[in-house]
Design a protein around this motif. Structure first.
Motif, PDB file in Angstrom:
ATOM      1  N   LYS A 163       0.778  -1.331  -0.038  1.00 51.35           N
ATOM      2  CA  LYS A 163       0.007  -0.020  -0.047  1.00 51.35           C
ATOM      3  C   LYS A 163       0.917   1.430   0.097  1.00 51.35           C
ATOM      4  CE  LYS A 163      -4.069  -2.130   2.288  1.00 51.35           C
ATOM      5  NZ  LYS A 163      -4.622  -2.796   0.944  1.00 51.35           N
ATOM      6  N   LYS A 171      -3.036   0.398   8.670  1.00 51.53           N
ATOM      7  CA  LYS A 171      -2.985  -0.688   7.713  1.00 51.53           C
ATOM      8  C   LYS A 171      -1.659  -1.376   7.531  1.00 51.53           C
ATOM      9  CE  LYS A 171      -6.598   1.472   4.887  1.00 51.53           C
ATOM     10  NZ  LYS A 171      -6.815   1.777   3.527  1.00 51.53           N
ATOM     11  N   SER A 208      -9.005  -6.873   4.478  1.00 52.06           N
ATOM     12  CA  SER A 208      -9.298  -6.140   5.705  1.00 52.06           C
ATOM     13  C   SER A 208      -8.248  -6.589   6.682  1.00 52.06           C
ATOM     14  CB  SER A 208     -10.413  -5.789   5.983  1.00 52.06           C
ATOM     15  OG  SER A 208     -11.334  -5.266   4.834  1.00 52.06           O
ATOM     16  N   GLU A 259      -3.704   6.316   7.503  1.00 51.26           N
ATOM     17  CA  GLU A 259      -4.356   7.144   6.824  1.00 51.26           C
ATOM     18  C   GLU A 259      -5.462   7.754   7.341  1.00 51.26           C
ATOM     19  OE1 GLU A 259      -6.628   4.917   3.739  1.00 51.26           O
ATOM     20  OE2 GLU A 259      -4.551   3.704   3.127  1.00 51.26           O
ATOM     21  N   GLN A 260      -5.572   9.162   6.862  1.00 51.82           N
ATOM     22  CA  GLN A 260      -6.830   9.885   6.992  1.00 51.82           C
ATOM     23  C   GLN A 260      -8.325   8.878   7.164  1.00 51.82           C
ATOM     24  OE1 GLN A 260      -7.242  13.180   8.316  1.00 51.82           O
ATOM     25  NE2 GLN A 260      -8.967  12.159   8.671  1.00 51.82           N
ATOM     26  N   GLU A 269     -17.842   3.361  -1.246  1.00 53.77           N
ATOM     27  CA  GLU A 269     -16.950   2.647  -1.663  1.00 53.77           C
ATOM     28  C   GLU A 269     -17.374   2.070  -3.058  1.00 53.77           C
ATOM     29  OE1 GLU A 269     -14.412   0.285   0.666  1.00 53.77           O
ATOM     30  OE2 GLU A 269     -15.954   0.796   2.403  1.00 53.77           O
TER      31      GLU A 269
HETATM   32  P1  ADP Z   1      -7.772  -4.244   1.820  1.00 55.01           P
HETATM   33  O1  ADP Z   1      -6.629  -4.268   0.882  1.00 55.01           O
HETATM   34  O2  ADP Z   1      -7.502  -5.033   2.856  1.00 55.01           O
HETATM   35  O3  ADP Z   1      -9.127  -4.162   1.449  1.00 55.01           O
HETATM   36  P2  ADP Z   1      -8.512  -1.461   2.055  1.00 55.01           P
HETATM   37  O4  ADP Z   1      -7.395  -0.150   2.140  1.00 55.01           O
HETATM   38  O5  ADP Z   1      -9.099  -1.431   1.211  1.00 55.01           O
HETATM   39  O6  ADP Z   1      -7.650  -2.635   2.385  1.00 55.01           O
HETATM   40  O7  ADP Z   1      -9.222  -1.172   3.426  1.00 55.01           O
HETATM   41  C1  ADP Z   1     -10.407  -1.910   3.844  1.00 55.01           C
HETATM   42  C2  ADP Z   1     -11.705  -1.378   4.151  1.00 55.01           C
HETATM   43  O8  ADP Z   1     -11.570  -0.475   5.126  1.00 55.01           O
HETATM   44  C3  ADP Z   1     -12.007  -0.497   3.047  1.00 55.01           C
HETATM   45  O9  ADP Z   1     -12.741  -1.281   2.245  1.00 55.01           O
HETATM   46  C4  ADP Z   1     -12.834   0.563   3.694  1.00 55.01           C
HETATM   47  O10 ADP Z   1     -14.220   0.026   4.439  1.00 55.01           O
HETATM   48  C5  ADP Z   1     -12.059   0.654   5.017  1.00 55.01           C
HETATM   49  N1  ADP Z   1     -11.167   1.890   4.879  1.00 55.01           N
HETATM   50  C6  ADP Z   1      -9.845   1.629   4.561  1.00 55.01           C
HETATM   51  N2  ADP Z   1      -9.187   2.803   4.582  1.00 55.01           N
HETATM   52  C7  ADP Z   1     -10.212   3.849   5.057  1.00 55.01           C
HETATM   53  C8  ADP Z   1     -10.138   5.344   5.112  1.00 55.01           C
HETATM   54  N3  ADP Z   1      -9.180   5.842   4.778  1.00 55.01           N
HETATM   55  N4  ADP Z   1     -11.234   5.894   5.580  1.00 55.01           N
HETATM   56  C9  ADP Z   1     -12.235   5.305   5.608  1.00 55.01           C
HETATM   57  N5  ADP Z   1     -12.435   3.883   5.466  1.00 55.01           N
HETATM   58  C10 ADP Z   1     -11.268   3.276   5.257  1.00 55.01           C
END
Ligand code: ADP
Ligand code: MG
Ligand code: MG
Ligand code: K
Length: 350
Positions: free
Chosen positions: A131, A178, A185, A214-215, A221
């Motif tokens: 990421k 993350k 997730s 992250e913010q 989505e």
């Molecule tokens: P993965 O690769 O595990 O799917 P993601 O970056 O897509 O990781 O994060 C998983 C979920 O977490 C996202 O689909 C969302 O629901 C939530 N999420 C991730 N980052 C953010 C953020 N910056 N703000 C709000 N929700 C987030």
């Protein structure tokens, strides 16, 4: 021709891979292909299973155990060395998610033993899985994303106070923490304050020495599917409609409390922008085969690219194939295209 279906894997997404593999097995055109099952156990053993010439009757065929230790009634697999996967007139379909599968390691191994395979190559897989790297590439391309702070485990151990200050200086709570290399997730948490930020970082470091903070934002989505090597095609956008605050592992695979809206109910210009960004991002990471590009969309219609998944969930109910289905490409034909794209890329390298 043989499709060597490689599934399971040593990542936290082992089970998801099995679900994807079963859907693929049901849709392959057996009048053209035979399917050789190769299962990677959670411990990393490679087990060669049966050669299928028709749709299997049940999912049980995928649950391979080692032949010398199994119980009666189990489907046995022959323990093989990874390089024994190589066969003439065959293509490997690495239906593996997460580290040790989607991250370039398997792809590099297949390149080394000179075997064609479906999906993204080494560099793309590695960049898409990490990421932090993805974010720097998107930044270079000028694609909007939420503000972030990368934090390596050593930096955190050395000076937690400095990390707190750095995060609080550029981000507001809630923050999302993350592991850099993961998916589904796993290892991700939302932090509302310092205490939670600390716990969230420790959780993330269980999976990777690299983490990203992250913010956190309130957003819908939106996802776009991408297919192609040099000629890149995108689908209409779809939406993951959640009745949960955060699309975590349970809501993705266990509770089923999410639904997909295809097409996403968004203004046309937002959809066009999402498709443009998806294509640009795919090109920037050197995409080939397939990818699913995921966005956040705020109530003010601001679009932020979240991530690219180079081997997205591939069950018949997953967003990636569903988006293609809605665009007129059936699941079986999609698999066929992916095989041809894998073969084309292999031939061009020769
Ligand atoms: P993965 O690769 O595990 O799917 P993601 O970056 O897509 O990781 O994060 C998983 C979920 O977490 C996202 O689909 C969302 O629901 C939530 N999420 C991730 N980052 C953010 C953020 N910056 N703000 C709000 N929700 C987030
Ligand atoms: Mg992901
Ligand atoms: Mg995601
Ligand atoms: K990813």
């Amino acid at each position: 021709m043989k499709i060597i279906l490689l599934y399971g894997g040593q990542s936290a997404e082992h089970e998801v891979s099995i679900l994807s593999a079963f859907s693929v097995l049901n849709a392959i055109y057996y009048n053209y292909y035979q399917v050789q099952l190769v299962y990677i156990t959670k411990e990393g053993q490679w087990l060669k299973g049966p050669l299928l010439t028709e749709k299997p009757a049940s999912k049980e065929v995928l649950s391979l155990t080692v032949s010398n230790g199994g119980q009666p009634g189990e489907t046995y697999g022959e323990l093989i060395m990874p390089c024994q996967i190589k066969e003439t007139n065959a293509i490997v379909f690495p239906l593996l998610h997460g580290p040790n599968g989607e991250d370039g390691t398997i792809q590099g191994f297949l390149e080394t033993i000179d075997v064609p395979y479906v999906g993204a190559g080494v560099l793309t897989s590695a960049c898409g899985m990490d990421k932090i790297t993805t974010k720097y590439l998107l930044q270079a391309a000028g694609i909007p994303q939420v503000p972030f702070v990368p934090v390596l485990k050593n930096q955190w151990k050395e000076n937690p106070k400095k990390i707190f200050e750095q995060c609080e200086g550029s981000l507001l709570y809630p923050m999302f923490v993350k592991p850099a290399n993961m998916g589904s997730s796993v290892g991700i948490s939302k932090a509302e304050n310092r205490e939670e930020l600390q716990l969230a970082l420790e959780e993330a470091y269980r999976y990777d020495t690299r983490a990203v903070i992250e913010q956190g934002i309130e957003a819908r989505e939106i996802e776009v599917a991408i297919l192609g090597n040099e000629d890149v095609r995108t689908t209409m956008a779809g939406e993951i409609v959640k009745d949960v605050a955060f699309y975590d592992y349970n809501s993705k695979y266990i509770d089923n409390n999410i639904t997909m809206a295809i097409p996403a109910q968004i203004p046309d210009e937002v959809q066009v922008k999402a498709q443009e960004y998806a294509k640009l991002a795919y090109t920037m990471i050197g995409g080939s085969g397939l990818s699913r590009c995921d966005f956040f969309l705020t109530s003010k219609n601001e679009l932020f690219l979240n991530e690219l998944n180079t081997m997205p969930g591939f069950t018949q109910f997953s967003m990636y194939p569903a988006l293609w289905e809605a665009t007129g490409l059936q699941y079986g034909d999609l698999i066929e295209e992916l095989i041809q794209l894998g073969l084309n890329r292999y031939e061009q390298r020769q």
